[in-house]
Design an enzyme around this catalytic site. Structure first.
Site, short mmCIF file in Angstrom:
data_model
loop_
_atom_site.label_atom_id
_atom_site.label_comp_id
_atom_site.label_asym_id
_atom_site.label_seq_id
_atom_site.Cartn_x
_atom_site.Cartn_y
_atom_site.Cartn_z
N ARG A 104 4.50 -31.47 -15.18
CA ARG A 104 4.65 -32.37 -14.06
C ARG A 104 3.27 -32.77 -13.55
O ARG A 104 2.35 -31.97 -13.53
CB ARG A 104 5.41 -31.68 -12.91
CG ARG A 104 6.85 -31.34 -13.18
CD ARG A 104 7.54 -30.97 -11.86
NE ARG A 104 6.75 -30.06 -11.05
CZ ARG A 104 6.82 -28.73 -11.09
NH1 ARG A 104 7.66 -28.15 -11.92
NH2 ARG A 104 6.07 -27.98 -10.30
N TYR A 254 7.09 -36.32 -20.59
CA TYR A 254 7.43 -34.92 -20.30
C TYR A 254 8.63 -34.85 -19.37
O TYR A 254 8.76 -35.63 -18.42
CB TYR A 254 6.23 -34.20 -19.68
CG TYR A 254 6.60 -32.83 -19.14
CD1 TYR A 254 6.82 -31.76 -20.01
CD2 TYR A 254 6.79 -32.63 -17.78
CE1 TYR A 254 7.20 -30.53 -19.54
CE2 TYR A 254 7.17 -31.39 -17.30
CZ TYR A 254 7.38 -30.34 -18.18
OH TYR A 254 7.77 -29.12 -17.70
N GLY A 256 9.82 -33.11 -16.77
CA GLY A 256 9.76 -33.10 -15.32
C GLY A 256 9.42 -34.44 -14.71
O GLY A 256 9.70 -34.70 -13.54
N HIS A 283 15.71 -26.15 -4.53
CA HIS A 283 15.18 -25.65 -5.79
C HIS A 283 15.63 -24.19 -5.94
O HIS A 283 14.84 -23.26 -5.79
CB HIS A 283 13.66 -25.77 -5.76
CG HIS A 283 12.98 -25.49 -7.06
ND1 HIS A 283 11.70 -24.99 -7.14
CD2 HIS A 283 13.40 -25.63 -8.34
CE1 HIS A 283 11.35 -24.84 -8.40
NE2 HIS A 283 12.37 -25.22 -9.15
N SER A 305 8.61 -22.25 -10.12
CA SER A 305 8.80 -22.27 -11.57
C SER A 305 8.05 -21.12 -12.22
O SER A 305 6.95 -20.75 -11.79
CB SER A 305 8.31 -23.60 -12.14
OG SER A 305 9.06 -24.67 -11.63
N CYS A 307 8.75 -18.02 -12.26
CA CYS A 307 8.73 -16.78 -11.48
C CYS A 307 10.03 -15.99 -11.65
O CYS A 307 10.39 -15.18 -10.79
CB CYS A 307 8.50 -17.08 -10.01
SG CYS A 307 6.80 -17.55 -9.62
N GLY A 308 10.74 -16.22 -12.75
CA GLY A 308 11.89 -15.39 -13.05
C GLY A 308 13.23 -15.93 -12.63
O GLY A 308 14.22 -15.20 -12.62
N LYS A 309 13.32 -17.25 -12.33
CA LYS A 309 14.60 -17.80 -11.91
C LYS A 309 15.65 -17.71 -13.02
O LYS A 309 16.76 -17.25 -12.80
CB LYS A 309 14.43 -19.27 -11.49
CG LYS A 309 13.71 -19.46 -10.19
CD LYS A 309 13.51 -20.94 -9.88
CE LYS A 309 14.83 -21.61 -9.56
NZ LYS A 309 14.66 -23.05 -9.31
N THR A 310 15.26 -18.17 -14.21
CA THR A 310 16.23 -18.15 -15.31
C THR A 310 16.59 -16.72 -15.68
O THR A 310 17.76 -16.41 -15.97
CB THR A 310 15.67 -18.90 -16.53
OG1 THR A 310 15.39 -20.26 -16.15
CG2 THR A 310 16.66 -18.91 -17.68
N ASN A 311 15.61 -15.81 -15.65
CA ASN A 311 15.90 -14.41 -15.96
C ASN A 311 16.89 -13.82 -14.97
O ASN A 311 17.79 -13.05 -15.36
CB ASN A 311 14.60 -13.58 -15.95
CG ASN A 311 13.74 -13.84 -17.17
OD1 ASN A 311 14.19 -14.43 -18.14
ND2 ASN A 311 12.49 -13.41 -17.10
N ASP A 330 18.33 -23.48 -11.63
CA ASP A 330 17.19 -24.23 -11.09
C ASP A 330 17.48 -24.97 -9.79
O ASP A 330 16.62 -25.02 -8.92
CB ASP A 330 16.69 -25.23 -12.13
CG ASP A 330 15.32 -25.79 -11.80
OD1 ASP A 330 14.44 -25.01 -11.41
OD2 ASP A 330 15.12 -27.01 -11.94
N ARG A 424 9.10 -25.71 -23.47
CA ARG A 424 10.44 -25.69 -22.89
C ARG A 424 11.56 -25.65 -23.93
O ARG A 424 11.38 -26.05 -25.08
CB ARG A 424 10.64 -26.96 -22.05
CG ARG A 424 9.70 -27.09 -20.86
CD ARG A 424 10.13 -26.25 -19.70
NE ARG A 424 9.18 -26.25 -18.60
CZ ARG A 424 9.50 -25.97 -17.34
NH1 ARG A 424 10.76 -25.69 -17.04
NH2 ARG A 424 8.59 -25.97 -16.39
N ARG A 455 5.62 -14.65 -6.87
CA ARG A 455 4.73 -13.65 -7.46
C ARG A 455 3.70 -13.21 -6.42
O ARG A 455 2.76 -13.94 -6.12
CB ARG A 455 4.02 -14.24 -8.69
CG ARG A 455 4.91 -14.41 -9.90
CD ARG A 455 4.11 -14.94 -11.09
NE ARG A 455 4.93 -14.98 -12.29
CZ ARG A 455 5.00 -14.01 -13.19
NH1 ARG A 455 4.27 -12.92 -13.04
NH2 ARG A 455 5.76 -14.12 -14.24
N GLY A 548 16.74 -6.60 -15.85
CA GLY A 548 18.07 -6.09 -15.55
C GLY A 548 18.12 -5.12 -14.39
O GLY A 548 19.16 -4.96 -13.74
#
Length: 640
Positions: A104, A254, A256, A283, A305, A307-311, A330, A424, A455, A548
Site C-alpha cells: 500500500r 498491488y 491494497g 479493520h 497488518s 500482527c497475527g490477525k489471520t492466525n 480482516d 500475499r 506488537r 493456539g
C-alpha cells in the site's frame, strides 16, 4: 464529450442516465468483447460511459463471475507473463509484481472533502498529520486530469459488479469497479461476491453503488519497466471522495491499492457511510469460539497488518474442549439490530493474507485453505511447481531449486529473502476448514467482545479489560504497535495506530472517536479488551507462546463476557486475577508475573507519549470523554 479528469469530476455521477442507445453508440466503436451491456442498469451504464470517455480503452469486458470467464482471463495473463501456473496445486497461480509496486502507498492515498477538517484534525501548531491525507477537490481533479485521460489506451476495460457482504443483505454494499487489469478481476472475484448476481440486485431497484475506477496506468515516458506487470509507481495515487461514494486509483496493481472493494471501499468509504448510517466499518477479524460446555460467542479484534490477525481468526486451540471458527480475518461491518444487539458481517469473500510466517506450525488452518484456487503474489517458486516463503518447512527445499520473488535463483545461503516480506495469498474464504456456519448469514453474527492489540515488546501485559465503554474507546484510540511490511514503513518502529485504522480513516479521527462513543446510546455494546501476544523478556525472548495458546486468553475473555468475577483492578484496567489465566499443560513454563508486570516508569512514559500524540494529531477534536480517560490513567499511574 468528457476530455479530461476535471470535466469527469465536475460532471458528477448523480445525473439523469442516458439511454441504452447512447451507451451502445459509445461502445460500438470499441467492441464489447465479453458480457451483455443490457445487464447494466441505466445508472451503471452512465458511469461506464464516463469511464470509457475518460480512459479510452480499446474494448470492454462486462464481468459475469463465471468459471469460463476465469479460464479466459487466466489464459490471457499466462500469455502476457503476468502469472505462471503452479501445477503442484489445484488451480493456483503466481504473480510477480514490479519491485516498485509491492505494498500500500499510504503517502499517496487521499480523502477529498470540501474542508480539510472533514478529513483530518487540523491542530493549532500545524503538526504534519499521520491520520490520513486530505486533498482539495481542485487538486483531486488536477491529479485525475494529469493521469487518467487515455490511461487504458490499447487495453481492455473490465467492468466488475461486486457486493461487499452477502448479496442482498441489509449490511452489504454494492460497488462497480472499472479496471484495466485482469489480475484485479480475478482477485476481486476471490475477495468479493462478483458477477451477474450483483447486477440482478441492481436491476431489482437498488440503484446505489460505490463508484470504483482503477487503472494500472502508463508511465509518462510511455515505457513499462516490466511489461508483464504494468504500473506507474512514480505517479501512483489513490483518491476517495466520500460525498459521492467514489474511489479513483491510478498507477498500482498491488492488491491494497487496486482491489478497491478492500481497504478503499470496506474501510475508507465504508467508514464514512457507517458514520452517516449509524454503524461501524472496522479493520477487524471476526471469530466464533465455543467453550467445552457448548456455549458460543463471537469476538471482533483489531490488530495492525502482520500482527497475527489471520492466525487468531484461524486458531487451532490448545485448550481441550474449545473450538474456534472463522467468520473473517480482516474487516468487520457492525450494526445494531432491532433488539439492540451489535451484529457483524465479514464484507469480504476471501483472504488476502501475508504469506511469510504462515506455516504448519503457526497456522495449519491457513495452510489447509490456500493451496487451491489461489493467486499468490511475490512469493518464491519451487522447481516442482510449488511455492516457498520464509517460515515454511525448509525440509521441502532439499530436492528442489527455488526462484525468488524477483525471478532469480535462490538458496538458503543467498543472504536475502526468497519471498517479499509483504508477499500475499488471495484465496476463497469458503475453502477454510473452520469457516463458521454463519459466516454468510445476512443478519450477521452477535458480537460479545472487541479486542484491540499490537506488537508491544515492552511494558504492555498479555491481556486487560476496559472498565467501561469510554475506557474501551480510549484503549482503541491509544493503540501502538511496531510497524509492519504491509506499507512503506521501516519495521521495529513503535507507531501509533489507533483502532488499527491509521491508514484507513475516511474522515476526521476526532469525529470517528465521537461516533464510537455514541454507539453506547444505540444498543448493547460489547466488552472491550486489549491483548499483546508479543511481550518480550529482558533477554529478548517472547514471554508468551502465542498461536493456539492464545485460546487461553480467549477463555478468560469468554468467562468475563459470561460475568465471571475472575479479574483484579489495576491502574490500566482489569487484569486476570491470580490463577484465572489457565496455563496448565503449556509445553514451556510461562513467567506469568513478568507477563503481567506493570512498570510505573513505562506507563508514565506511555501516558506522556499518548498525551503528546493526542495533542499533536487530534488537538481540539479529541472528545472530552477520551481526554478524561487519559487524565484518569495518568492519575492512577502516578499512584503506582
Amino acid at each position: 464529450m468528457l476530455l479530461n479528469g476535471v470535466q469527469f469530476l465536475r460532471s458528477g455521477l448523480n445525473v439523469a442516465p442516458r439511454s441504452y442507445n447512447n451507451f451502445r453508440l459509445v461502445c460500438r466503436a470499441l467492441s464489447v468483447q465479453y458480457g451483455d451491456a443490457k445487464s447494466l442498469t441505466p445508472v451503471v451504464k452512465e458511469y461506464v460511459e464516463k469511464c470509457v470517455e475518460l480512459c479510452r480503452p480499446e474494448r470492454i469486458h462486462i464481468c459475469d463471475g463465471s468459471v469460463e470467464e476465469s479460464k479466459l482471463l487466466q489464459a490471457l495473463m499466462l500469455k502476457q507473463g503476468t502469472i505462471v501456473p503452479l501445477p503442484k496445486y489445484k488451480n493456483c497461480w503466481l504473480a510477480r509484481t514490479n519491485p516498485a509496486d509491492v505494498a500500500r502507498v499510504e503517502s499517496k492515498t487521499f480523502i477529498c472533502t470540501d474542508r480539510k477538517e472533514q478529513t483530518v484534525p487540523v491542530t493549532p501548531d500545524a503538526t504534519p498529520g499521520t491520520l490520513g491525507n486530505w486533498i482539495s477537490q481542485e487538486d483531486m481533479q488536477a491529479a485525475i486530469g494529469a493521469r487518467l485521460p487515455g490511461s487504458m489506451k490499447g487495453r481492455t476495460m473490465y467492468v466488475i459488479p461486486f457486493s461487499m457482504g452477502p448479496v442482498g443483505s441489509r449490511l452489504s454494499k454494492i460497488g462497480i469497479e472499472i479496471t484495466d487489469s485482469p489480475y484485479v478481476v480475478e482477485s476481486m472475484k476471490i475477495m468479493t461476491r462478483a458477477g451477474r448476481q450483483v447486477l440482478d440486485v441492481l436491476q431489482e431497484g437498488n440503484s446505489q453503488f460505490v463508484k470504483c475506477l482503477h487503472s494500472v496506468g502508463t508511465p509518462a515516458s510511455g515505457v513499462q519497466a516490466q511489461p508483464s506487470w504494468p504500473c506507474d509507481p512514480e505517479r501512483t495515487i489513490i483518491l476517495h471522495k466520500p460525498s459521492d461514494n467514489e474511489i479513483v486509483s491510478y498507477g498500482s496493481g498491488y492488491g491494497g491499492n487496486s482491489l478497491l472493494g478492500k481497504k478503499c471501499l470496506a474501510l475508507r468509504i465504508g467508514s464514512t457511510i457507517a458514520k452517516r448510517e449509524g454503524w461501524l466499518a472496522e479493520h477487524m477479524l471476526i471469530l466464533g469460539i465455543t467453550n467445552p460446555q457448548g456455549k458460543k460467542i463471537y469476538v471482533a479484534a483489531a490488530f495492525p497488518s502482520a500482527c497475527g490477525k489471520t492466525n487468531l481468526a484461524m486458531m487451532t486451540p490448545t485448550l481441550p474442549g474449545y473450538k474456534v471458527e472463522c467468520v473473517g480475518d480482516d474487516i468487520a461491518w457492525m450494526k445494531f439490530d432491532s433488539k439492540g444487539v451489535l451484529r457483524a458481517i465479514n464484507p469480504e469473500n476471501g483472504f488476502f493474507g501475508v504469506a511469510p510466517g504462515t506455516s504448519r506450525s503457526t497456522n495449519p488452518i491457513a495452510m489447509d485453505t490456500i493451496f487451491q484456487n489461489t493467486v499468490f503474489t511475490n512469493v518464491a517458486s519451487t522447481s516442482d511447481g510449488g511455492v516457498y516463503w520464509e517460515g515454511m518447512d525448509k525440509a521441502q527445499l532439499s530436492s528442489v531449486t527455488v526462484t525468488d520473488w524477483l525471478g532469480k535463483l535462490w538458496s538458503q545461503e543467498a543472504g536475502r529473502v526468497a519471498a517479499h516480506p509483504n508477499s500475499r495469498f488471495c484465496t476463497p474464504a469458503d475453502q477454510c476448514p473452520i469457516i463458521d456456519p454463519a459466516w454468510e448469514d445476512p443478519a450477521g453474527v452477535p458480537i460479545s467482545a472487541i479486542l484491540f492489540g499490537g506488537r508491544r515488546p515492552d511494558g504492555v501485559p498479555l491481556v486487560y479489560e476496559a472498565r467501561n465503554w469510554a475506557h474501551g474507546v480510549f484503549l482503541g484510540a491509544s493503540m501502538r504497535s511496531e510497524a509492519t511490511a504491509a506499507a512503506e514503513h521501516k519495521a521495529k518502529t513503535i507507531m501509533h495506530d489507533p483502532f488499527a485504522m491509521r491508514p484507513f480513516f475516511g474522515y476526521n479521527f476526532g469525529d470517528y472517536l465521537a461516533h464510537w462513543l455514541s454507539m453506547e446510546q444505540r444498543g448493547k455494546v460489547p466488552k472491550i479488551f486489549h491483548v499483546n501476544w508479543f511481550r518480550k523478556s529482558a533477554d529478548g525472548k517472547f514471554l508468551w507462546p502465542g498461536f493456539g495458546d492464545n485460546a487461553r486468553v480467549l477463555d478468560w475473555i469468554f468467562r468475563r463476557v459470561e460475568g465471571e468475577q475472575c479479574y483484579q483492578e489495576s491502574p490500566i484496567g482489569r487484569l486476570p486475577s491470580q490463577g484465572a489465566l489457565n496455563v496448565s499443560g503449556l509445553e514451556d513454563d510461562v513467567n506469568v508475573e513478568e507477563l503481567f508486570a506493570l512498570s510505573k516508569n513505562f506507563w508514565q512514559q506511555e501516558t506522556q507519549e499518548i498525551e503528546q500524540y493526542f495533542k499533536a494529531q487530534v488537538g481540539d477534536y479529541l472528545p472530552q470523554p477520551v481526554a478524561a480517560q487519559l487524565d484518569e490513567l495518568k492519575a492512577r499511574v502516578a499512584k503506582m
